[in-house]
Design a protein around this motif. Structure first.
Motif, PDB file in Angstrom:
ATOM      1  N   THR A  70      10.549 -67.891  19.417  1.00  0.00           N
ATOM      2  CA  THR A  70      10.388 -69.068  20.270  1.00  0.00           C
ATOM      3  C   THR A  70      11.643 -69.298  21.121  1.00  0.00           C
ATOM      4  N   PHE A  71      12.813 -69.153  20.502  1.00  0.00           N
ATOM      5  CA  PHE A  71      14.054 -69.322  21.256  1.00  0.00           C
ATOM      6  C   PHE A  71      14.135 -68.312  22.402  1.00  0.00           C
ATOM      7  N   GLY A  72      13.859 -67.053  22.108  1.00  0.00           N
ATOM      8  CA  GLY A  72      13.931 -66.021  23.144  1.00  0.00           C
ATOM      9  C   GLY A  72      12.943 -66.263  24.263  1.00  0.00           C
ATOM     10  N   LEU A  73      11.700 -66.587  23.899  1.00  0.00           N
ATOM     11  CA  LEU A  73      10.664 -66.801  24.918  1.00  0.00           C
ATOM     12  C   LEU A  73      10.983 -68.005  25.785  1.00  0.00           C
ATOM     13  N   PHE A  74      11.315 -69.116  25.165  1.00  0.00           N
ATOM     14  CA  PHE A  74      11.566 -70.337  25.927  1.00  0.00           C
ATOM     15  C   PHE A  74      12.833 -70.222  26.773  1.00  0.00           C
ATOM     16  N   LEU A  75      13.831 -69.485  26.279  1.00  0.00           N
ATOM     17  CA  LEU A  75      15.040 -69.267  27.076  1.00  0.00           C
ATOM     18  C   LEU A  75      14.727 -68.455  28.325  1.00  0.00           C
ATOM     19  N   VAL A  76      14.002 -67.354  28.168  1.00  0.00           N
ATOM     20  CA  VAL A  76      13.672 -66.490  29.309  1.00  0.00           C
ATOM     21  C   VAL A  76      12.823 -67.242  30.330  1.00  0.00           C
ATOM     22  N   ILE A  77      11.795 -67.949  29.843  1.00  0.00           N
ATOM     23  CA  ILE A  77      10.905 -68.674  30.749  1.00  0.00           C
ATOM     24  C   ILE A  77      11.655 -69.778  31.492  1.00  0.00           C
ATOM     25  N   SER A  78      12.517 -70.513  30.794  1.00  0.00           N
ATOM     26  CA  SER A  78      13.257 -71.591  31.453  1.00  0.00           C
ATOM     27  C   SER A  78      14.255 -71.032  32.460  1.00  0.00           C
ATOM     28  N   VAL A  79      14.874 -69.884  32.157  1.00  0.00           N
ATOM     29  CA  VAL A  79      15.788 -69.250  33.110  1.00  0.00           C
ATOM     30  C   VAL A  79      15.039 -68.836  34.380  1.00  0.00           C
ATOM     31  N   ILE A  80      13.858 -68.267  34.204  1.00  0.00           N
ATOM     32  CA  ILE A  80      13.035 -67.910  35.371  1.00  0.00           C
ATOM     33  C   ILE A  80      12.709 -69.158  36.180  1.00  0.00           C
ATOM     34  N   GLY A  81      12.351 -70.235  35.492  1.00  0.00           N
ATOM     35  CA  GLY A  81      12.045 -71.486  36.182  1.00  0.00           C
ATOM     36  C   GLY A  81      13.231 -72.021  36.953  1.00  0.00           C
ATOM     37  N   LEU A  82      14.417 -71.948  36.368  1.00  0.00           N
ATOM     38  CA  LEU A  82      15.623 -72.437  37.034  1.00  0.00           C
ATOM     39  C   LEU A  82      15.968 -71.587  38.254  1.00  0.00           C
ATOM     40  N   ILE A  83      15.835 -70.265  38.128  1.00  0.00           N
ATOM     41  CA  ILE A  83      16.102 -69.376  39.263  1.00  0.00           C
ATOM     42  C   ILE A  83      15.157 -69.681  40.413  1.00  0.00           C
ATOM     43  N   ILE A  99      20.186 -77.811  22.705  1.00  0.00           N
ATOM     44  CA  ILE A  99      19.005 -78.684  22.715  1.00  0.00           C
ATOM     45  C   ILE A  99      17.856 -78.044  21.934  1.00  0.00           C
ATOM     46  N   PHE A 100      17.838 -76.716  21.840  1.00  0.00           N
ATOM     47  CA  PHE A 100      16.836 -76.043  21.016  1.00  0.00           C
ATOM     48  C   PHE A 100      17.046 -76.402  19.551  1.00  0.00           C
ATOM     49  N   VAL A 101      18.298 -76.347  19.091  1.00  0.00           N
ATOM     50  CA  VAL A 101      18.601 -76.704  17.698  1.00  0.00           C
ATOM     51  C   VAL A 101      18.266 -78.169  17.436  1.00  0.00           C
ATOM     52  N   LEU A 102      18.585 -79.047  18.379  1.00  0.00           N
ATOM     53  CA  LEU A 102      18.265 -80.468  18.218  1.00  0.00           C
ATOM     54  C   LEU A 102      16.753 -80.694  18.149  1.00  0.00           C
ATOM     55  N   THR A 103      16.002 -79.913  18.912  1.00  0.00           N
ATOM     56  CA  THR A 103      14.539 -80.004  18.862  1.00  0.00           C
ATOM     57  C   THR A 103      14.013 -79.565  17.497  1.00  0.00           C
ATOM     58  N   LEU A 104      14.600 -78.515  16.943  1.00  0.00           N
ATOM     59  CA  LEU A 104      14.204 -78.080  15.599  1.00  0.00           C
ATOM     60  C   LEU A 104      14.482 -79.177  14.571  1.00  0.00           C
ATOM     61  N   ILE A 105      15.630 -79.849  14.707  1.00  0.00           N
ATOM     62  CA  ILE A 105      15.957 -80.945  13.793  1.00  0.00           C
ATOM     63  C   ILE A 105      14.928 -82.065  13.916  1.00  0.00           C
ATOM     64  N   ALA A 106      14.530 -82.393  15.161  1.00  0.00           N
ATOM     65  CA  ALA A 106      13.508 -83.420  15.379  1.00  0.00           C
ATOM     66  C   ALA A 106      12.191 -83.028  14.733  1.00  0.00           C
ATOM     67  N   GLN A 107      11.840 -81.741  14.812  1.00  0.00           N
ATOM     68  CA  GLN A 107      10.606 -81.260  14.184  1.00  0.00           C
ATOM     69  C   GLN A 107      10.688 -81.364  12.665  1.00  0.00           C
ATOM     70  N   ILE A 108      11.838 -81.026  12.111  1.00  0.00           N
ATOM     71  CA  ILE A 108      12.001 -81.109  10.655  1.00  0.00           C
ATOM     72  C   ILE A 108      11.831 -82.555  10.185  1.00  0.00           C
ATOM     73  N   VAL A 109      12.477 -83.484  10.901  1.00  0.00           N
ATOM     74  CA  VAL A 109      12.385 -84.900  10.521  1.00  0.00           C
ATOM     75  C   VAL A 109      10.948 -85.390  10.637  1.00  0.00           C
ATOM     76  N   SER A 110      10.273 -85.050  11.742  1.00  0.00           N
ATOM     77  CA  SER A 110       8.902 -85.527  11.954  1.00  0.00           C
ATOM     78  C   SER A 110       7.908 -84.885  10.996  1.00  0.00           C
ATOM     79  N   SER A 111       8.304 -83.768  10.349  1.00  0.00           N
ATOM     80  CA  SER A 111       7.424 -83.100   9.390  1.00  0.00           C
ATOM     81  C   SER A 111       7.448 -83.756   8.014  1.00  0.00           C
ATOM     82  N   PHE A 112       8.325 -84.720   7.827  1.00  0.00           N
ATOM     83  CA  PHE A 112       8.355 -85.449   6.552  1.00  0.00           C
ATOM     84  C   PHE A 112       7.012 -86.146   6.340  1.00  0.00           C
ATOM     85  N   THR A 113       6.460 -86.009   5.149  1.00  0.00           N
ATOM     86  CA  THR A 113       5.112 -86.513   4.862  1.00  0.00           C
ATOM     87  C   THR A 113       4.962 -87.989   5.188  1.00  0.00           C
TER      88      THR A 113
END
Length: 429
Positions: A70-83, A99-113
């Motif tokens: 996911t990191f690789g795909l989203f990085l490449v796609i966003s770089v293409i978009g920026l160019i 911001i990718f790591v922060l998004t993962l943290i947000a997902q972990i928190v929101s996954s709490f039952t």
């Protein structure tokens, strides 16, 4: 300065078209190259209730594969978009990694039952995390380089078209569509009217009305993109949607049972008023099996109207000048220039997934694109939070939008109850 110095490179096509190209590249990768790696999902649909479950989900090989891909795909796609947008890539890698790591943290928190049971979504925690960091620390320039909110939102909206299918109209049925049309138009007009009465500006009022009347967060994001709305106003509207949905999810099924509504009417009422999918499912589950069924049907019906609404709002906004006044005469060139091109991408993807792709491929790839869409939105809301300081809200008078939202939601609850009772309690009974 000479014309040669200011002339844009041939590959710079603007952010709107860049988001369309980026979205189509992702779809092509899934359909033509059979890419099928889901975005990271911690502890599955059930979420995690203890740290052992969380740790098992965090450190599995499947999770590592999903995260790195996911990191690789989203990085490449966003770089293409920026160019393609003509933006700088200086320090972008490190900013995007953060911001990718922060998004993962947000997902972990929101996954709490406990949070999942309340229907709290990742975008809320993304916004909160971003706000906390921006208000406690001074952001370095290398982090600011990755805060490309509009690009992330627009790519996500193009992909959202794969999940808003015209075929859902048939699933929802005529009665569901009838209720959705009556409620969406009635609530949108009232919400916009009451917002103007409370001296809320047109931009705020339009995002607010769409969020209350159509489908909450997705509608607010789509409308903000269509009118190039202020990100801080969008964050306020989204926060209101997510916070108000919690008491509605808890108390509306209880009220429905107290006044003796059937499960069909209850479900139609819940699906037509609660603005987040998670909260609709939670409330429908409390109402019973039939209640959940009808709540989902009505929610689908209103979601289908998102594309139509975004298109109509785009045209309406293009006819207004920068002061918000209606133009007397608008040339086609001005209309085309101001029209948000990502809306066309959204509609094309929706048409393609509705009428050209096979049902099996639509279902399998659509599920993957939905997870991509949610991840782009989470990246966007991390960015919005990082760009916003609480002093911005303190300096502005935010009472009007809050009062307008609450009044519109109150009207929505009453109108939808009446319409649901007439349609599913009398006509369809």
């Amino acid at each position: 300065m000479s014309n040669n110095a200011t002339r844009k490179p041939a590959w710079v096509i603007g952010e709107d078209w860049a988001s369309v190209v980026a979205g189509f590249l992702i779809i092509a990768l899934i359909l033509l190259a059979s890419y099928n790696i889901q975005t990271p999902s911690f502890a599955g649909k059930a979420g995690w209730g203890d740290f052992n479950t969380l740790l098992d989900g965090l450190f599995s090989s499947k999770q590592a594969n999903a995260t790195s891909a996911t990191f690789g795909l989203f990085l490449v796609i966003s770089v293409i978009g920026l160019i393609l947008s003509g933006k700088s890539l200086k320090n972008y890698f490190w900013g995007f990694l953060a911001i990718f790591v922060l998004t993962l943290i947000a997902q972990i928190v929101s996954s709490f039952t406990g949070f999942k049971n309340f229907g709290l979504e990742t975008v809320l925690f993304s916004l909160v995390i971003g706000l906390l960091i921006s208000n406690l620390f001074n952001l370095p320039e290398w982090l600011r380089s990755a805060l490309n909110t509009e690009l992330y939102v627009k790519i996500g909206l193009v992909l959202l078209g794969a999940t808003i299918l015209f075929g859902d109209i048939l699933t929802a049925g005529g009665y569901g569509i009838l209720q959705a049309v009556v409620v969406v138009f009635g609530v949108w007009y009232f919400a916009f009217w009451i917002a103007k009465k409370l001296k809320v500006d047109d931009e705020y009022a339009t995002m607010l009305a769409s969020a209350v009347s159509i489908c909450g967060v997705s509608a607010a994001i789509a409308t903000a993109g269509a009118i190039n709305g202020d990100k801080k106003k969008l964050s306020m509207v989204v926060s209101l949607v997510l916070i108000v949905a919690i008491p509605m999810m808890i108390f509306m099924p209880i009220i429905a049972k107290w006044i003796g509504l059937s499960e069909a009417v209850t479900g139609a009422w819940l699906g037509g008023t609660i603005d987040t999918t998670g909260a609709v499912v939670g409330a429908g589950t409390i109402a019973g099996e039939d209640g959940l069924k009808y709540a989902t049907i009505i929610k689908f019906s209103q979601n289908v109207l998102l594309g139509v609404a975004a298109f109509a709002i785009s045209i309406f906004w293009a006819y207004r000048n920068k002061r918000g006044e209606k133009r007397e005469r608008v040339s086609l060139s001005i209309l085309w220039e101001r029209f948000p091109k990502f809306v066309l991408g959204f509609m094309l993807v929706s048409l393609f997934y509705s009428f050209i792709l096979s049902p099996e491929l639509t279902k399998s790839s659509g599920s993957l694109l939905k997870s991509f869409c949610n991840f782009w939105f989470a990246l966007a809301f991390i960015s919005i939070g990082l760009e916003t300081r609480f002093s911005d809200f303190k300096a502005a008078d935010n009472k009007g939008p809050v009062y307008a939202f609450l009044a519109a939601q109150g009207f929505n609850i009453i109108l939808t109850l009446v319409v649901a009772y007439v349609i599913f309690g009398i006509i369809a009974a």
